[in-house]
Design a protein around this motif. Structure first.
Motif, PDB file in Angstrom:
ATOM      1  N   GLU A  88      17.078  -6.855  -2.653  1.00 53.54           N
ATOM      2  CA  GLU A  88      16.748  -6.821  -1.219  1.00 53.54           C
ATOM      3  C   GLU A  88      16.660  -5.385  -0.709  1.00 53.54           C
ATOM      4  O   GLU A  88      15.786  -5.054   0.093  1.00 53.54           O
ATOM      5  CB  GLU A  88      17.776  -7.624  -0.411  1.00 53.54           C
ATOM      6  N   GLU A  89      17.541  -4.532  -1.180  1.00 52.80           N
ATOM      7  CA  GLU A  89      17.508  -3.125  -0.779  1.00 52.80           C
ATOM      8  C   GLU A  89      16.237  -2.435  -1.301  1.00 52.80           C
ATOM      9  O   GLU A  89      15.633  -1.624  -0.601  1.00 52.80           O
ATOM     10  CB  GLU A  89      18.760  -2.404  -1.289  1.00 52.80           C
ATOM     11  N   ALA A  90      15.814  -2.782  -2.503  1.00 49.25           N
ATOM     12  CA  ALA A  90      14.564  -2.231  -3.045  1.00 49.25           C
ATOM     13  C   ALA A  90      13.377  -2.708  -2.215  1.00 49.25           C
ATOM     14  O   ALA A  90      12.473  -1.923  -1.900  1.00 49.25           O
ATOM     15  CB  ALA A  90      14.396  -2.632  -4.502  1.00 49.25           C
ATOM     16  N   LYS A  91      13.377  -3.988  -1.832  1.00 51.23           N
ATOM     17  CA  LYS A  91      12.302  -4.517  -0.984  1.00 51.23           C
ATOM     18  C   LYS A  91      12.251  -3.769   0.340  1.00 51.23           C
ATOM     19  O   LYS A  91      11.167  -3.428   0.825  1.00 51.23           O
ATOM     20  CB  LYS A  91      12.525  -6.016  -0.707  1.00 51.23           C
ATOM     21  N   GLU A  92      13.409  -3.535   0.936  1.00 51.76           N
ATOM     22  CA  GLU A  92      13.465  -2.817   2.213  1.00 51.76           C
ATOM     23  C   GLU A  92      12.922  -1.394   2.059  1.00 51.76           C
ATOM     24  O   GLU A  92      12.214  -0.890   2.928  1.00 51.76           O
ATOM     25  CB  GLU A  92      14.898  -2.782   2.747  1.00 51.76           C
ATOM     26  N   ALA A  93      13.230  -0.753   0.935  1.00 50.20           N
ATOM     27  CA  ALA A  93      12.718   0.602   0.703  1.00 50.20           C
ATOM     28  C   ALA A  93      11.195   0.598   0.633  1.00 50.20           C
ATOM     29  O   ALA A  93      10.537   1.488   1.166  1.00 50.20           O
ATOM     30  CB  ALA A  93      13.312   1.175  -0.590  1.00 50.20           C
TER      31      ALA A  93
END
Length: 175
Positions: A88-93
């Motif tokens: 999810e953090e990678a998607k947000e980035a």
């Protein structure tokens, strides 16, 4: 870069993460925006601080975890939650408004083998990547759909490894 390609570094040999980090350093040296998401790794590794010093955003767990094979069921549940959070953090980035030129999903395919990430969620993310973003994915083996999608596939094959003789991972070499 007008078209971002998909790189897949797979196999049972040492060097998959090292190759991905080499590409991240090259891209950062050309003032590209680079994000490295490290799955399945919870201890401090030598590359993280150096990459951050080059302007690379590093997404990883700060929790020092055991190897998966040494975890009990409760620890595995928490570990899975952490891997989902990292994705999810990678998607947000990627989709959060700032251009990412190169994304590395280190050990992402291994999360599938361990049932730590939903395969559909990872596939959807990869399929929705910005067209101009370069993507590197590492791990031991990849599902057929990922083999088909990849533009580059490099396999690291182990012929010999110190771990097979009981030599543990060494700081500065393996982590």
């Amino acid at each position: 870069m007008s078209k971002g390609l998909i790189h897949l570094y797979i196999g049972d040999g040492k060097g998959k993460t090292t190759a991905a980090i080499g590409l991240a350093v090259r891209a950062a040296g050309r003032e590209r925006k680079v994000v490295l998401a490290q799955f399945l790794k919870g201890r401090k590794t030598g590359e993280a601080a150096m990459l951050e010093g080059l302007g690379v955003s590093v997404i990883r767990s700060e929790k020092n975890r055991k190897f998966y094979c040494n975890m009990n069921d409760d620890e595995r549940v928490g570990f899975r939650e952490e891997q989902v959070r990292l994705l999810e953090e990678a998607k947000e980035a990627v989709f959060g408004g700032t251009q990412v030129d190169l994304l590395v999903l280190d050990e992402a395919v291994d999360t599938l083998d361990l049932n730590m990430l939903d395969e559909g969620a990872l596939k959807d993310f990869i399929m929705q990547k910005p067209e101009d973003m370069e993507l590197v994915i590492t791990g031991r083996s990849a599902p057929p759909w990922l083999i088909e999608m990849a533009d580059y596939i490099t396999e690291m094959k182990k012929h010999k490894h110190p771990y097979d003789r009981g030599i543990d991972a060494r700081e500065g070499i393996e982590f």
